[in-house]
Design a protein around this motif. Structure first.
Motif, PDB file in Angstrom:
ATOM      1  N   UNK A 191       1.257 -17.586   5.796  1.00 20.80           N
ATOM      2  CA  UNK A 191       0.769 -18.544   4.808  1.00 20.80           C
ATOM      3  C   UNK A 191      -0.719 -18.838   5.008  1.00 20.80           C
ATOM      4  N   UNK A 192      -1.141 -18.930   6.264  1.00 19.43           N
ATOM      5  CA  UNK A 192      -2.566 -19.157   6.552  1.00 19.43           C
ATOM      6  C   UNK A 192      -3.403 -17.965   6.098  1.00 19.43           C
ATOM      7  N   UNK A 193      -2.872 -16.766   6.300  1.00 15.42           N
ATOM      8  CA  UNK A 193      -3.587 -15.556   5.866  1.00 15.42           C
ATOM      9  C   UNK A 193      -3.744 -15.550   4.348  1.00 15.42           C
ATOM     10  N   UNK A 194      -2.703 -15.990   3.646  1.00 15.14           N
ATOM     11  CA  UNK A 194      -2.793 -16.042   2.181  1.00 15.14           C
ATOM     12  C   UNK A 194      -3.902 -16.997   1.735  1.00 15.14           C
ATOM     13  N   UNK A 195      -4.049 -18.099   2.457  1.00 12.42           N
ATOM     14  CA  UNK A 195      -5.141 -19.033   2.148  1.00 12.42           C
ATOM     15  C   UNK A 195      -6.499 -18.387   2.410  1.00 12.42           C
ATOM     16  N   UNK A 196      -6.571 -17.624   3.510  1.00 11.09           N
ATOM     17  CA  UNK A 196      -7.821 -16.920   3.836  1.00 11.09           C
ATOM     18  C   UNK A 196      -8.159 -15.904   2.755  1.00 11.09           C
ATOM     19  N   UNK A 197      -7.154 -15.142   2.342  1.00  8.99           N
ATOM     20  CA  UNK A 197      -7.382 -14.117   1.314  1.00  8.99           C
ATOM     21  C   UNK A 197      -7.813 -14.759  -0.005  1.00  8.99           C
ATOM     22  N   UNK A 198      -7.291 -15.926  -0.285  1.00  7.96           N
ATOM     23  CA  UNK A 198      -7.680 -16.637  -1.502  1.00  7.96           C
ATOM     24  C   UNK A 198      -9.170 -17.016  -1.455  1.00  7.96           C
ATOM     25  N   UNK A 199      -9.624 -17.513  -0.291  1.00  5.87           N
ATOM     26  CA  UNK A 199     -11.043 -17.855  -0.131  1.00  5.87           C
ATOM     27  C   UNK A 199     -11.920 -16.603  -0.146  1.00  5.87           C
ATOM     28  N   UNK A 200     -11.440 -15.527   0.457  1.00 10.62           N
ATOM     29  CA  UNK A 200     -12.202 -14.272   0.464  1.00 10.62           C
ATOM     30  C   UNK A 200     -12.395 -13.757  -0.954  1.00 10.62           C
ATOM     31  N   UNK A 201     -11.358 -13.851  -1.765  1.00  9.57           N
ATOM     32  CA  UNK A 201     -11.455 -13.395  -3.152  1.00  9.57           C
ATOM     33  C   UNK A 201     -12.466 -14.238  -3.932  1.00  9.57           C
ATOM     34  N   UNK A 202     -12.494 -15.527  -3.674  1.00 10.32           N
ATOM     35  CA  UNK A 202     -13.470 -16.393  -4.338  1.00 10.32           C
ATOM     36  C   UNK A 202     -14.891 -16.029  -3.919  1.00 10.32           C
ATOM     37  N   UNK A 203     -15.068 -15.719  -2.627  1.00  9.33           N
ATOM     38  CA  UNK A 203     -16.386 -15.282  -2.142  1.00  9.33           C
ATOM     39  C   UNK A 203     -16.772 -13.964  -2.791  1.00  9.33           C
ATOM     40  N   UNK A 204     -15.811 -13.055  -2.880  1.00  5.03           N
ATOM     41  CA  UNK A 204     -16.088 -11.744  -3.478  1.00  5.03           C
ATOM     42  C   UNK A 204     -16.562 -11.900  -4.926  1.00  5.03           C
ATOM     43  N   UNK A 205     -15.937 -12.800  -5.666  1.00  3.84           N
ATOM     44  CA  UNK A 205     -16.345 -13.028  -7.051  1.00  3.84           C
ATOM     45  C   UNK A 205     -17.772 -13.568  -7.125  1.00  3.84           C
ATOM     46  N   UNK A 206     -18.125 -14.444  -6.194  1.00  2.00           N
ATOM     47  CA  UNK A 206     -19.486 -14.979  -6.165  1.00  2.00           C
ATOM     48  C   UNK A 206     -20.504 -13.909  -5.808  1.00  2.00           C
ATOM     49  N   UNK A 207     -20.119 -13.040  -4.887  1.00  2.00           N
ATOM     50  CA  UNK A 207     -21.038 -12.006  -4.407  1.00  2.00           C
ATOM     51  C   UNK A 207     -21.372 -11.006  -5.510  1.00  2.00           C
ATOM     52  N   UNK A 208     -20.482 -10.818  -6.459  1.00  2.00           N
ATOM     53  CA  UNK A 208     -20.742  -9.872  -7.541  1.00  2.00           C
ATOM     54  C   UNK A 208     -21.979 -10.235  -8.331  1.00  2.00           C
ATOM     55  N   UNK A 209     -22.432 -11.486  -8.224  1.00  2.00           N
ATOM     56  CA  UNK A 209     -23.621 -11.902  -8.976  1.00  2.00           C
ATOM     57  C   UNK A 209     -24.838 -12.103  -8.080  1.00  2.00           C
ATOM     58  N   UNK A 210     -24.739 -11.663  -6.818  1.00  2.00           N
ATOM     59  CA  UNK A 210     -25.854 -11.803  -5.892  1.00  2.00           C
ATOM     60  C   UNK A 210     -26.653 -10.506  -5.861  1.00  2.00           C
ATOM     61  N   UNK A 211     -27.973 -10.669  -5.944  1.00  2.00           N
ATOM     62  CA  UNK A 211     -28.861  -9.492  -5.961  1.00  2.00           C
ATOM     63  C   UNK A 211     -28.775  -8.717  -4.651  1.00  2.00           C
TER      64      UNK A 211
END
Length: 293
Positions: free
Chosen positions: A273-293
């Motif tokens: 369950x903790x890993x699922x929370x981590x993966x959720x945060x990682x996915x949010x970071x990944x989405x943000x990174x798509x717009x970083x130069x």
């Protein structure tokens, strides 16, 4: 300072001979995709415009719109083609006599015929035009870059917060993982006791071997160390002033890989369950990174 790939800039410049309006907008893109829309008379300056943008921006889909208003010029001159006009008039007179047409031949009629009056454009001095255009181009670029940096700072703050959240989750996983082997040993003994009534038949060496095998398979120490290392790399990279989007994307992929490995190796539902929370945060970071130069 970290920059996003989304921004907009606009500038206007007025001179004695012409006015320029420059608009630049950019969105995220894997590489630098530069598109310039401007009057044909400015095509000689396209290479200079491209170099100016490439010197300031490394990634993003960038659209540049340049409009020009010519106020006064000595480079245009109307030319009268007398021979062609004579030919037109002769033809019209022949038609009038042949068909007994009484309409007069007017000036407005003759002037509408193709190529009777043409406009000759002399070559303008490219350097003079560039001296006027480069100012609004730079101002629009500066505005665009400022907007990209402001959004980049906002993205940076969000990524930093999520990195902190992930660190807390990793610490929790680390704490729970220390009891995995002991808990497994207790469960194994209880299970064997359920199956075998005579406790003297239990082979302690066999149990020790099973626990050792489980310990080897379920050990996630290396994955936790690597995940923490990736989090540190991510936190350090967002402080770099040069473009880091591709690097961040790679680090996030590695973080996701380690999280998946931990989930597959851990037999504790709480860790999963903790890993699922981590993966959720990682996915949010990944989405943000798509717009970083």
């Amino acid at each position: 300072m970290m920059s996003s790939m989304t921004g907009y800039g606009r500038a206007f410049c007025e001179s004695k001979s012409r006015n320029f309006t420059v608009e630049i907008k950019s969105v995220n893109h894997r590489y630098l995709d530069l598109n310039i829309k401007m009057p044909r008379s400015l095509l000689a300056l396209e290479d200079r415009i491209r170099k100016a943008v490439q010197g300031s921006i490394s990634r993003g889909k960038v659209d540049i719109y340049i409009t020009q208003t010519v106020l006064e010029t000595e480079n245009s001159k109307a030319l009268f083609n007398k021979n062609l006009c004579d030919s037109y008039v002769k033809c019209l007179n022949e038609i009038r006599e042949l068909y007994n047409i009484k309409d007069d031949i007017s000036l407005s009629l003759i002037s509408k015929f193709p190529d009777v009056i043409t406009v000759e454009e002399k070559d303008e001095d490219v350097e003079d035009i560039w001296e006027v255009l480069k100012k609004p181009l730079k101002e629009a670029l500066d505005t665009l870059i400022l907007m990209r940096r402001r959004e980049g700072e906002s993205l940076k703050g969000d990524i930093e917060k999520k990195c902190t959240d992930i660190k807390v989750l990793v610490d929790s996983i680390d704490d729970k993982s220390r009891n995995l082997v002991d808990n497994y040993k207790v469960k194994l003994n209880n299970r064997i006791n359920e199956l075998i009534s005579d406790k003297n038949l239990i082979d302690e060496n066999r149990i020790a071997m099973e626990v050792a095998i489980f310990s080897d398979k379920a050990c996630i120490d290396e994955e936790i160390v690597r995940l923490r290392s990736h989090i540190s790399q991510l936190s350090e990279s967002i402080e770099i002033s040069k473009p880091v989007g591709r690097k961040l994307d790679f680090i996030v992929q590695e973080m996701n890989r380690e999280a998946n490995t931990i989930a597959s190796k851990a037999s504790d539902v709480n860790i999963v369950h903790l890993v699922l929370d981590i993966k959720n945060d990682i996915e949010k970071i990944r989405e943000q990174i798509q717009n970083i130069e």
